[in-house]
Design a protein around this motif. Structure first.
Motif, PDB file in Angstrom:
ATOM      1  N   SER A 226       0.838  -1.194   0.000  1.00  0.00           N
ATOM      2  CA  SER A 226       0.000   0.000   0.000  1.00  0.00           C
ATOM      3  C   SER A 226       0.876   1.249   0.000  1.00  0.00           C
ATOM      4  CB  SER A 226      -0.955  -0.065   1.201  1.00  0.00           C
ATOM      5  OG  SER A 226      -2.094   0.685   0.928  1.00  0.00           O
ATOM      6  N   GLN A 272      -7.821   6.728  -6.905  1.00  0.00           N
ATOM      7  CA  GLN A 272      -6.926   7.752  -6.359  1.00  0.00           C
ATOM      8  C   GLN A 272      -6.179   8.479  -7.472  1.00  0.00           C
ATOM      9  OE1 GLN A 272      -3.976   6.414  -3.438  1.00  0.00           O
ATOM     10  NE2 GLN A 272      -4.232   8.398  -2.437  1.00  0.00           N
ATOM     11  N   GLU A 280      -3.849  14.246   0.840  1.00  0.00           N
ATOM     12  CA  GLU A 280      -4.046  13.180   1.830  1.00  0.00           C
ATOM     13  C   GLU A 280      -2.843  12.983   2.743  1.00  0.00           C
ATOM     14  OE1 GLU A 280      -5.348   9.288   0.360  1.00  0.00           O
ATOM     15  OE2 GLU A 280      -4.640   8.391   2.224  1.00  0.00           O
TER      16      GLU A 280
HETATM   17  C1  MCU Z   1      -2.757   2.138  -1.431  1.00  0.00           C
HETATM   18  O1  MCU Z   1      -2.087   2.969  -0.495  1.00  0.00           O
HETATM   19  C2  MCU Z   1      -2.791   3.886   0.330  1.00  0.00           C
HETATM   20  C3  MCU Z   1      -3.641   4.829  -0.495  1.00  0.00           C
HETATM   21  O2  MCU Z   1      -2.814   5.534  -1.414  1.00  0.00           O
HETATM   22  C4  MCU Z   1      -4.335   5.809   0.426  1.00  0.00           C
HETATM   23  O3  MCU Z   1      -5.197   6.667  -0.303  1.00  0.00           O
HETATM   24  C5  MCU Z   1      -5.116   5.098   1.486  1.00  0.00           C
HETATM   25  O4  MCU Z   1      -5.543   6.033   2.404  1.00  0.00           O
HETATM   26  O5  MCU Z   1      -4.273   4.208   2.173  1.00  0.00           O
HETATM   27  C6  MCU Z   1      -3.652   3.217   1.405  1.00  0.00           C
HETATM   28  C7  MCU Z   1      -2.833   2.434   2.383  1.00  0.00           C
HETATM   29  O6  MCU Z   1      -1.701   2.716   2.629  1.00  0.00           O
HETATM   30  O7  MCU Z   1      -3.511   1.483   3.075  1.00  0.00           O
HETATM   31  C8  MCU Z   1      -2.833   0.806   4.102  1.00  0.00           C
END
Ligand code: MCU
Length: 411
Positions: A226, A272, A280
């Protein structure tokens, strides 16, 4: 030398001093201090103009220099990689400082302690190392936070507390973390640039303690999921000593291209985009803010990240169940970046696999064979089939509408 006092734990301690390559002032730090490859030093690389006027709704040519002309040889491509590194730091990530004046390291039990001094300031951070039993030397995977892929027997895990180097709570985390203690809270680096710098210091440390650590610093992987997957991809792109890069569900801001994500959004998918991400969190430099609402003026996009990793091994794991990750974007973007591996005739050094599963950062069994193959081949020196480029069948990538250049065979 200020701050260069020996660390308290001295089970293995080595000191290195490199010439100063970075400065404490963000405005004067060279944006080219970190290159992924070593371009010819004879001045034969085309200079990257300081100001670039650009407007292109399609994905920019991986091989074309900003000043004109294209790379046709592997040597010239190292020039282009250095240029791409400059562009990424200048417009998205902020500057990744080069090797600090002093790095010392010690491994005591499971704790790797890394002390860094530069320009009169010092920080210290730790990473925890868990090794297989036996003497090694073992390959290791550096995991942002904790790994969310299974790490096989025979491979060590190094937990990198990336949030300690640069915070990522929300927009208020700007300039917070040990990187900014060292380089100043006004430094241009966003969190991902700071983390990549931190990974490079872990690699420095592993080189320093290698005689006794049982870890082979030439067989290091990096992973994260992520937001940490975005970070792992950037670290693999900017640290040439990383042998295998495994971003997992990094989505937009990682394996996704801003242009394709904007297009998905325009076609009605809630995904996104650049304009969302800059508000964010602090993953990107504030340098990126101005481009987030006019993406076509950005002279790079994320298909350039595999082009920086290349020809080093890269396995991209994505999840098609979550629109927010931009699965169509990551597939098209990485397929375009794969052209760098084609040009270098290393098509089995980059893989992409996306399957649909509901648990973000859970590891689906369907990806296990390819993950095992990449780790076996590139960290454990076994033979394995690493040819994979698949997504499950919801969409396809129409290359003709995104790419107006051809891929050379670099000689
Ligand atoms: C996929 O990574 C992120 C994403 O870019 C964000 O928008 C969201 O808030 O959180 C994701 C993440 O890191 O989840 C653990």
């Amino acid at each position: 030398l200020p701050g260069a006092a020996p660390p308290a734990s001295t089970s293995t301690t080595v000191v290195t001093t490199a010439p100063p390559t970075s400065t404490a002032s963000p405005t004067t730090t060279s944006a080219t201090s970190t290159a992924t490859t070593t371009p010819p030093s004879d001045g034969s690389c085309p200079a990257t103009p300081a100001t670039i006027t650009y407007n292109n709704a399609q994905l920019a040519d991986i091989f074309g220099f900003v000043a004109g002309g294209r790379a046709t040889t592997k040597d010239q491509f190292t020039c282009r990689q250095a240029e791409i590194s400059t562009l990424f730091q200048r417009y998205e990530l902020g500057t990744i400082p080069g090797k600090p004046q002093s790095v010392t390291a010690s491994l005591s039990g499971n704790t790797l302690t890394i002390n860094v001094s530069d320009q009169g300031k010092s920080i210290s951070f730790t990473a925890s190392v868990s090794k297989p039993s036996g003497t090694g030397p073992f390959p290791a995977i550096i995991a942002y936070g904790a790994p969310s892929i299974p790490i096989p027997a025979g491979v060590a895990t190094i937990n990198f507390n990336n949030d300690d180097i640069a915070a990522q709570q929300d927009g208020s985390s700007r300039g917070k973390g040990k990187f900014f203690t060292l380089y100043g809270s006004g430094h241009s680096a966003g969190a991902m640039a700071a983390w990549a710098w931190g990974v490079s210091r872990i690699v420095d440390a592993l080189e320093l303690v290698q005689a006794t650590s049982g870890i082979d610093p030439k067989r290091l992987g990096v992973t994260g999921c992520s937001r940490n997957g975005k970070g792992a991809l950037v670290a693999g792109a900017f640290e040439p000593r990383i042998a295998l890069t495994i971003p997992q569900e990094s989505g937009s801001g990682g394996a996704g291209c801003w242009r394709i994500s904007d297009d998905m959004m325009k076609r009605g998918t809630s995904t996104q985009t650049a304009s969302e991400i800059v508000g964010e969190n602090v993953w990107f430099s504030t340098n990126f803010n101005a481009f987030s609402t006019k993406v076509p003026t950005l002279s790079e996009d994320h298909h350039f990240l595999p082009a920086l990793v290349a020809p080093r091994p890269l396995f991209v794991i994505e999840n098609t169940a979550i629109d927010w990750l931009g699965p169509e974007s990551t597939f098209g973007c990485m397929q375009t970046g794969f052209e760098a591996y084609k040009a270098l005739q290393k098509t089995d050094f980059m893989g992409y696999k996306a399957v649909s599963h509901p648990d973000h950062c859970g590891f689906p069994a369907a990806i296990q064979p390819q993950l095992t193959a990449f780790i076996s081949r590139f960290l454990l020196n076994q033979s394995a089939n690493t040819t994979v480029f698949t997504t499950d069948g919801k969409f396809s990538f129409n290359a003709a509408s995104w790419i107006n250049w051809t891929t050379p065979t670099l000689t």
